[in-house]
Design a protein around this motif. Structure first.
Motif, PDB file in Angstrom:
ATOM      1  N   ASP A 127       0.867  -1.180   0.000  1.00 38.90           N
ATOM      2  CA  ASP A 127       0.000   0.000   0.000  1.00 38.90           C
ATOM      3  C   ASP A 127       0.903   1.229   0.000  1.00 38.90           C
ATOM      4  OD1 ASP A 127      -2.095   1.752   0.148  1.00 38.90           O
ATOM      5  OD2 ASP A 127      -2.517   1.421   2.271  1.00 38.90           O
ATOM      6  N   ARG A 129       1.110   5.330  -0.746  1.00 36.24           N
ATOM      7  CA  ARG A 129       0.350   6.568  -0.928  1.00 36.24           C
ATOM      8  C   ARG A 129       1.313   7.748  -0.933  1.00 36.24           C
ATOM      9  NH1 ARG A 129      -5.175   5.358   0.379  1.00 36.24           N
ATOM     10  NH2 ARG A 129      -5.343   3.229   1.205  1.00 36.24           N
ATOM     11  N   LYS A 206      -2.132  -8.203  -2.840  1.00 31.52           N
ATOM     12  CA  LYS A 206      -2.926  -6.985  -2.939  1.00 31.52           C
ATOM     13  C   LYS A 206      -1.974  -5.803  -3.121  1.00 31.52           C
ATOM     14  CE  LYS A 206      -6.628  -9.368  -1.794  1.00 31.52           C
ATOM     15  NZ  LYS A 206      -7.705  -9.677  -2.759  1.00 31.52           N
ATOM     16  N   ASN A 208      -1.844  -1.642  -3.947  1.00 33.93           N
ATOM     17  CA  ASN A 208      -2.557  -0.374  -4.062  1.00 33.93           C
ATOM     18  C   ASN A 208      -1.545   0.763  -4.144  1.00 33.93           C
ATOM     19  OD1 ASN A 208      -4.943   1.439  -3.882  1.00 33.93           O
ATOM     20  ND2 ASN A 208      -3.964   2.031  -1.959  1.00 33.93           N
ATOM     21  N   THR A 210      -1.480   4.932  -4.842  1.00 35.15           N
ATOM     22  CA  THR A 210      -2.258   6.163  -5.006  1.00 35.15           C
ATOM     23  C   THR A 210      -1.329   7.365  -4.970  1.00 35.15           C
ATOM     24  OG1 THR A 210      -4.190   5.165  -3.914  1.00 35.15           O
ATOM     25  CG2 THR A 210      -4.137   7.554  -4.083  1.00 35.15           C
ATOM     26  N   ASP A 272      -4.824  -8.651  -6.822  1.00 36.31           N
ATOM     27  CA  ASP A 272      -5.688  -7.473  -6.923  1.00 36.31           C
ATOM     28  C   ASP A 272      -4.799  -6.245  -7.019  1.00 36.31           C
ATOM     29  OD1 ASP A 272      -7.725  -5.678  -6.887  1.00 36.31           O
ATOM     30  OD2 ASP A 272      -8.332  -6.022  -4.816  1.00 36.31           O
ATOM     31  N   ALA A 274      -4.578  -2.041  -7.859  1.00 37.41           N
ATOM     32  CA  ALA A 274      -5.273  -0.761  -8.026  1.00 37.41           C
ATOM     33  C   ALA A 274      -4.234   0.352  -8.080  1.00 37.41           C
ATOM     34  CB  ALA A 274      -6.250  -0.516  -6.873  1.00 37.41           C
ATOM     35  N   ASN A 276      -3.973   4.562  -8.860  1.00 39.60           N
ATOM     36  CA  ASN A 276      -4.752   5.787  -9.054  1.00 39.60           C
ATOM     37  C   ASN A 276      -3.833   6.999  -9.018  1.00 39.60           C
ATOM     38  OD1 ASN A 276      -7.581   4.550  -8.761  1.00 39.60           O
ATOM     39  ND2 ASN A 276      -6.623   3.943  -6.829  1.00 39.60           N
TER      40      ASN A 276
END
Length: 325
Positions: A127, A129, A206, A208, A210, A272, A274, A276
């Motif tokens: 993750d 960010r 997973k 992610n 961003t 998965d 993602a 962005n």
């Protein structure tokens, strides 16, 4: 968990020129192999199952933040000729490398009351960010936000500068593919199972990523002309290379594999992902018709008798005092 942040509030008073720059960076590289291996061995169970399993379930959480809020307060003589620049920048690089292996090689495995399972699972969690924000109010000026985010699984970063440039054009400069291998294998082995024989390899990771970028500049004046500009710039690159294999094989001589209730050889990739990217830029100019300065002049000509700091509504200071009769 990796956190890199710079969050600040600045006030520029009565200065015709100002330059503010804030930056935050976070660079993380995690490598490691997970392996469960039986070589030239003999495994047997008379009351239960036999399992050879390997799982990589590491977490990498990376937050990179650079934010500044700037309030510019100028005299009327400075407003027309003032120049103020502010910028926030973030750099975030995350790389995960490794292998997950569950292997039975040149061995004998048997059960009389359970299953035989050989499994390898990649279940990592990434993750990342990244936020770069600059908000500037008052006076002619420019605000700029720059965000660079690079996230890789199965790639080794050799040069951050080269990869940043190549990310714009979609090339692979500055990185080397080292595919994250997930292998579950029974090789050259005799297997006898009273239940099932399960050979499974899976990628259930997973991911992610961003990236957020905010650049806002508001040039406010009582009179005269003002200029205002804002720039938001984002480079985001996310690459994942994995190899998932489930193998049942013999070598030079045939081996015996017997399972009473079935044989399963399964490989699956259900990761998965993602990614962005958000960019917000705003540039405004405005005038209040000298209302701000009119208010200040009235305050000087007719000052308040009592003032409160706001901390305690019952406490007052001033030249006069209350009298009670």
């Amino acid at each position: 968990t990796a956190i890199a942040s710079f969050i600040g509030t600045d006030k520029v008073q009565f200065s015709p020129v100002s330059l503010n720059f804030k930056a935050a960076s976070s660079i993380n590289k995690i490598t490691g192999n997970v392996a469960a291996i039986v070589t030239s061995g003999a495994l047997s169970s008379t009351t239960g199952a036999v399992a050879v399993t390997a799982t990589d379930a590491r977490w990498l959480v990376s937050n990179t933040i650079a934010r500044q809020d700037i309030d510019i307060e100028l005299s009327s003589l400075m407003q027309a000729s003032s120049v103020h620049m502010a910028a926030s920048a973030t750099l975030s690089v995350n790389a995960l490398l490794g292998n997950v292996t569950a292997d039975v090689v040149s061995s004998t495995v048997s059960t009389t009351a359970g299953d035989v399972t050989v499994s390898a699972d990649l279940a990592i969690f990434l993750d990342a960010r990244t936020v770069a924000a600059v908000i500037q109010t008052g006076g002619s000026g420019s605000a700029a936000g720059f965000s660079i985010a690079q996230n890789y699984v199965g790639y080794d970063v050799k040069s951050i500068a080269a990869q940043t440039i190549s990310a714009i054009f979609g090339f692979n400069w500055g990185i080397e593919e080292q595919s994250y291998s997930v292998l579950a294998r029974v090789q050259a082995s005799n297997v006898t199972s009273a239940g099932k024989l399960n050979i499974r390899a899976s990628d259930t990771g997973k991911f992610n990523a961003t990236v957020s970028n905010i650049a806002a500049n508001a040039a406010l004046t009582s009179f005269g002309s003002q200029t205002s500009s804002a720039l938001g710039f984002v480079i985001s690159s996310t690459k994942i290379a994995t190899s998932v294999r489930a193998v049942l094989e013999s070598t030079t001589t045939a081996k015996t594999v017997h399972a009473a209730t079935g044989v399963t050889v399964d490989a699956s990739n259900i990761a998965d992902i993602a990614a962005n990217a958000r960019v917000y830029s705003s540039s405004l100019t405005g005038k209040d018709g000298a209302a701000t300065w009119a208010s200040r002049i009235l305050g000087i000509l007719e000052p308040a008798d009592f003032r409160t700091s706001g901390a305690d509504g019952k406490t007052y200071t001033g030249e006069s005092a209350f009298s009670l009769t």
